[in-house]
Design a protein around this motif. Structure first.
Motif, PDB file in Angstrom:
ATOM      1  N   UNK A  12      37.140 -19.014 -35.623  1.00  0.00           N
ATOM      2  CA  UNK A  12      38.257 -18.451 -36.228  1.00  0.00           C
ATOM      3  C   UNK A  12      39.364 -18.604 -35.852  1.00  0.00           C
ATOM      4  N   UNK A  13      39.552 -19.250 -34.889  1.00  0.00           N
ATOM      5  CA  UNK A  13      40.971 -19.474 -34.205  1.00  0.00           C
ATOM      6  C   UNK A  13      41.344 -20.830 -34.649  1.00  0.00           C
ATOM      7  N   UNK A  14      40.484 -21.780 -35.168  1.00  0.00           N
ATOM      8  CA  UNK A  14      40.585 -23.164 -35.813  1.00  0.00           C
ATOM      9  C   UNK A  14      40.379 -24.092 -34.930  1.00  0.00           C
ATOM     10  N   UNK A  15      39.703 -23.845 -33.663  1.00  0.00           N
ATOM     11  CA  UNK A  15      39.244 -25.098 -33.040  1.00  0.00           C
ATOM     12  C   UNK A  15      37.696 -25.442 -33.330  1.00  0.00           C
ATOM     13  N   UNK A  16      37.488 -26.822 -33.140  1.00  0.00           N
ATOM     14  CA  UNK A  16      36.213 -27.180 -33.666  1.00  0.00           C
ATOM     15  C   UNK A  16      35.348 -27.240 -32.077  1.00  0.00           C
ATOM     16  N   UNK A  35      45.566 -30.428 -31.143  1.00  0.00           N
ATOM     17  CA  UNK A  35      45.137 -31.767 -30.955  1.00  0.00           C
ATOM     18  C   UNK A  35      45.662 -32.519 -32.349  1.00  0.00           C
ATOM     19  N   UNK A  36      45.618 -31.626 -33.206  1.00  0.00           N
ATOM     20  CA  UNK A  36      45.768 -32.310 -34.554  1.00  0.00           C
ATOM     21  C   UNK A  36      47.482 -32.290 -34.997  1.00  0.00           C
ATOM     22  N   UNK A  41      55.709 -32.240 -33.986  1.00  0.00           N
ATOM     23  CA  UNK A  41      55.351 -30.735 -33.948  1.00  0.00           C
ATOM     24  C   UNK A  41      54.931 -30.272 -32.372  1.00  0.00           C
ATOM     25  N   UNK A  42      54.590 -31.502 -31.643  1.00  0.00           N
ATOM     26  CA  UNK A  42      54.250 -31.225 -30.200  1.00  0.00           C
ATOM     27  C   UNK A  42      55.485 -30.862 -29.262  1.00  0.00           C
ATOM     28  N   UNK A  43      56.773 -31.864 -29.918  1.00  0.00           N
ATOM     29  CA  UNK A  43      57.960 -31.828 -29.309  1.00  0.00           C
ATOM     30  C   UNK A  43      58.607 -30.360 -29.577  1.00  0.00           C
TER      31      UNK A  43
END
Length: 168
Positions: A12-16, A35-36, A41-43
């Motif tokens: 439910x948190x969006x992790x695979x 990781x996607x 976006x990471x910056x």
């Protein structure tokens, strides 16, 4: 990971999560949604984290901070959720805590060298998640608060419900 993939699902948190069987046992391989993220976006996430950490005003919420450092291409809600998970939540452990198939999460010392273990679908599995020493200390503090019990070498286990940003 080595072994044969037995199952895969999204939490439910969006992790695979991918569950592998190998000679060494069951492996719970977690791939968090961050990781996607693309490099921009990471910056933005890093700038928001730094700004939140430097904020003297305790009212500086993650949404305000992310909006302040984001540009029009930033996935603002996703970055805000990640910022909350890693500043107010339990980081990658929130994915384990949020997985309905996981009933137990086990963290052993030394945390930086020992992978987190889980009980998934009634079976024990080793994960690819490890905590930093600082993350382990924060988790121990949260467990002490949640349980009202000490956590020490004399009492090395605690049974508690940990609050996560999205609920228990």
């Amino acid at each position: 990971p080595d072994g044969r993939e037995r199952d895969a699902w999204e939490t439910p948190t969006g992790a695979t999560v991918r569950l592998f069987e190998s000679a060494g046992g069951l492996r719970y391989h977690l791939t968090p949604p961050e990781t996607a993220l693309d490099d921009d976006a990471v910056a933005t996430l890093a700038r928001a984290r730094d700004r939140l950490a430097a904020a003297a005003d305790s009212e500086a919420g993650s949404a305000n901070v992310v909006h302040a450092v984001a540009d029009e291409s930033t996935p603002v809600e996703q970055v805000r959720t990640l910022l909350n998970r890693h500043t107010r939540g339990n980081g990658a452990l929130d994915h384990c805590f949020g997985d309905e198939r996981v009933t137990d999460v086990v963290v052993s010392a030394p945390v930086a060298e020992s992978p987190v273990r889980v009980r998934v679908d009634g079976e024990r599995a080793t994960t690819n998640v490890r905590l930093t020493p600082r993350g382990g200390a924060a988790l121990a503090s949260a467990l002490r608060r949640a349980s009202g019990r000490p956590l020490s070498r004399a009492e090395p286990t605690v049974d508690a419900v940990v609050e996560t940003p999205g609920g228990p």
